[in-house]
Design an enzyme around this catalytic site. Structure first.
Site, PDB file in Angstrom:
ATOM      1  N   ASP A  12      35.974   4.200  74.842  1.00  0.00           N
ATOM      2  CA  ASP A  12      36.474   4.512  73.562  1.00  0.00           C
ATOM      3  C   ASP A  12      37.828   3.979  73.575  1.00  0.00           C
ATOM      4  O   ASP A  12      38.581   4.851  73.847  1.00  0.00           O
ATOM      5  CB  ASP A  12      36.165   5.848  73.013  1.00  0.00           C
ATOM      6  CG  ASP A  12      36.710   6.131  71.570  1.00  0.00           C
ATOM      7  OD1 ASP A  12      37.418   5.294  71.077  1.00  0.00           O
ATOM      8  OD2 ASP A  12      36.287   7.361  70.863  1.00  0.00           O
ATOM      9  N   TYR A 229      41.416  18.530  77.222  1.00  0.00           N
ATOM     10  CA  TYR A 229      40.680  17.514  76.289  1.00  0.00           C
ATOM     11  C   TYR A 229      41.297  16.069  75.953  1.00  0.00           C
ATOM     12  O   TYR A 229      42.381  16.227  75.417  1.00  0.00           O
ATOM     13  CB  TYR A 229      40.324  18.352  75.013  1.00  0.00           C
ATOM     14  CG  TYR A 229      39.445  17.250  74.262  1.00  0.00           C
ATOM     15  CD1 TYR A 229      38.108  17.085  74.416  1.00  0.00           C
ATOM     16  CD2 TYR A 229      40.000  16.480  73.014  1.00  0.00           C
ATOM     17  CE1 TYR A 229      37.348  16.143  73.762  1.00  0.00           C
ATOM     18  CE2 TYR A 229      39.536  15.713  72.204  1.00  0.00           C
ATOM     19  CZ  TYR A 229      38.005  15.546  72.579  1.00  0.00           C
ATOM     20  OH  TYR A 229      37.357  14.538  71.679  1.00  0.00           O
ATOM     21  N   LYS A 232      35.744  12.617  74.619  1.00  0.00           N
ATOM     22  CA  LYS A 232      34.403  13.065  75.643  1.00  0.00           C
ATOM     23  C   LYS A 232      34.290  11.997  76.546  1.00  0.00           C
ATOM     24  O   LYS A 232      34.972  11.119  76.925  1.00  0.00           O
ATOM     25  CB  LYS A 232      33.335  13.336  74.655  1.00  0.00           C
ATOM     26  CG  LYS A 232      33.310  14.908  74.420  1.00  0.00           C
ATOM     27  CD  LYS A 232      32.144  15.126  73.596  1.00  0.00           C
ATOM     28  CE  LYS A 232      31.745  14.150  72.360  1.00  0.00           C
ATOM     29  NZ  LYS A 232      33.001  13.862  71.799  1.00  0.00           N
TER      30      LYS A 232
HETATM   31  P1  13P Z   1      34.506  10.475  70.641  1.00  0.00           P
HETATM   32  O1  13P Z   1      34.266  11.166  71.805  1.00  0.00           O
HETATM   33  O2  13P Z   1      33.043   9.764  70.280  1.00  0.00           O
HETATM   34  O3  13P Z   1      35.856   9.981  70.387  1.00  0.00           O
HETATM   35  O4  13P Z   1      34.315  11.927  69.409  1.00  0.00           O
HETATM   36  C1  13P Z   1      35.309  12.623  69.325  1.00  0.00           C
HETATM   37  C2  13P Z   1      34.965  13.935  68.577  1.00  0.00           C
HETATM   38  O5  13P Z   1      35.366  14.855  68.860  1.00  0.00           O
HETATM   39  C3  13P Z   1      34.446  13.775  67.262  1.00  0.00           C
HETATM   40  O6  13P Z   1      34.239  14.700  66.546  1.00  0.00           O
HETATM   41 MG    MG Z   2      36.746   8.648  69.459  1.00  0.00          MG
HETATM   42 MG    MG Z   3      32.667   8.109  71.205  1.00  0.00          MG
END
Ligand code: 13P
Ligand code: MG
Ligand code: MG
Ligand code: 13P
Length: 365
Positions: A12, A229, A232
């Site tokens: 990302d 964090y 993800k």
């Molecule tokens: P991503 O990991 O897809 O960037 O999403 C982050 C998130 O917490 C959206 O609520």
């Molecule tokens: Mg994201």
């Molecule tokens: Mg994502």
């Protein structure tokens, strides 16, 4: 050609808008990078895709797994796209790029990686699954269904070439240890572990009769890599199919039930896993629900003939409707578990601060 490697490397590098999707200029920029690599002969072929806000590089080459040249290409592409994302002020530009020094392999640096080196068969159908708003443990359920459950995969029962079963490599992401289980004889042992899908993740599956690789998933846990964090670990999965592997329809059937996965909203909620077409991979409701797309390819001497949009089929409408109903049900739990993840799995929490503020107000019983 002897062997071909399929490398799926993703990151990302910035969302459009928020975390919901990817900007077309970013995809174009990534494509320009990979065209150059193909023209130089580094890649045989490639496809640039996206699932939600994740940029997915699907590449074929003859350099084998963990090739520093291929990983560098992916890394440089992500850096280049991050620069563009920063210019456009896309959301979370460079989100998964955790280091600014590349040291030969993107593993542990933020991007997710799944790679398999194979001897291409007479016909080689493969499906690359890509997910957003979830974690690598999301694959445990469908992988189990596809390769170990005879109620999902008829071939396990009636096809002599699958009847011997499959071996599963499971990674303990906290201890960084792996263990191999043999199915069907060890399925109860296997399930003890993989049911805890945020702790034990199926990484590889092999056919038992000859050891041929059947599937590989990405197992990065960004939260653990960075110690805090930072985004993800929206995962990818490569699955081979037909002729000694589960049929394409048996592989897709593994996603027909919208089971519960971790990673919705702020990486801190459970939600149903919704299989969608490429065009519908834009998680918006409460940043979700979590999505999965399936890109089908016929490999031909390393060329990626495809992608076919495998979930673009009305026969998955029912799964999607069920997912929406489950999404409603879960949303009504608001900040309560099991919608909210258990304390240890949340990627956002105010608990330590709030606990500190209330210091002195907790009385021993
Ligand atoms: P991503 O990991 O897809 O960037 O999403 C982050 C998130 O917490 C959206 O609520
Ligand atoms: Mg994201
Ligand atoms: Mg994502
Ligand atoms: P075909 O006979 O169309 O190749 O299909 C075989 C199969 O296994 C379908 O699930």
């Amino acid at each position: 050609m002897d062997k071909v490697t399929i490398s799926v490397i993703k990151a990302d590098i910035g969302g459009y808008v928020g975390h919901s999707s990817s900007h077309p200029d970013i995809l174009k920029r990534a494509e320009d990078n990979l065209i150059q690599a193909r023209d130089k002969g580094l890649l045989i072929d490639f496809k640039v895709m996206r699932c939600g806000d994740d940029l997915e590089l699907i590449m074929t080459h003859e350099k084998g797994e963990d090739s520093s040249a291929i990983h560098k290409l992916a890394w440089d592409t992500f850096i280049d796209c991050t620069e563009l994302a920063k210019k456009m002020k896309l959301y979370g530009a460079g989100q998964d790029i955790l280091s600014d020094a590349f040291s030969g392999n993107v593993k542990g640096m933020g991007p997710g990686v799944a790679e398999m080196e194979i001897e291409e068969r007479k016909s080689e159908p493969i499906i690359v699954f890509m997910a957003d708003k979830t974690s690598p443990g999301a694959w445990n359920f469908p992988i189990y269904k596809i390769f170990a459950d005879p109620f999902n995969t008829a071939g396990l029962v009636i096809d002599p070439s699958l009847h011997g079963g499959f071996k599963f490599e499971v990674l303990d992401i906290y201890k960084q240890e792996t263990v191999i289980f043999s199915a069907p004889e060890e399925i109860y042992d296997l399930l003890v572990f993989i049911g805890a899908k945020e702790h034990y993740i199926i990484r590889r599956v092999w056919r038992k009769s000859d050891g041929a690789i059947a599937s590989v998933s990405s197992t990065q846990k960004l939260a653990l890599i960075a110690g805090k964090y930072v985004g993800k670990d929206d995962p990818v999965l490569i699955v081979r199919s037909q002729s000694g592997f589960p049929a394409v329809g048996e592989v897709l059937e593994g996603f027909a039930f919208p089971y519960m996965v971790a990673g919705w909203m702020r990486g801190s909620h459970h939600g149903p896993f919704m299989p969608v077409s490429f065009r519908d991979a834009n998680p918006t409701r409460f940043d979700g629900p979590p999505r999965v797309i399936g890109a089908g390819f016929q490999l031909s001497n390393g060329k990626l003939i495809g992608p076919r949009d495998m979930f673009d089929d009305p026969s998955f409408d029912h799964t999607r409707r069920m997912a929406d109903e489950i999404a409603d049900y879960m949303r009504r739990h608001g900040p309560f578990e099991p919608h909210r993840l258990p304390l240890g799995d949340m990627e956002y929490t105010t608990l330590p601060e709030v606990r500190k503020k209330l210091e002195g107000r907790f009385k021993k019983e």
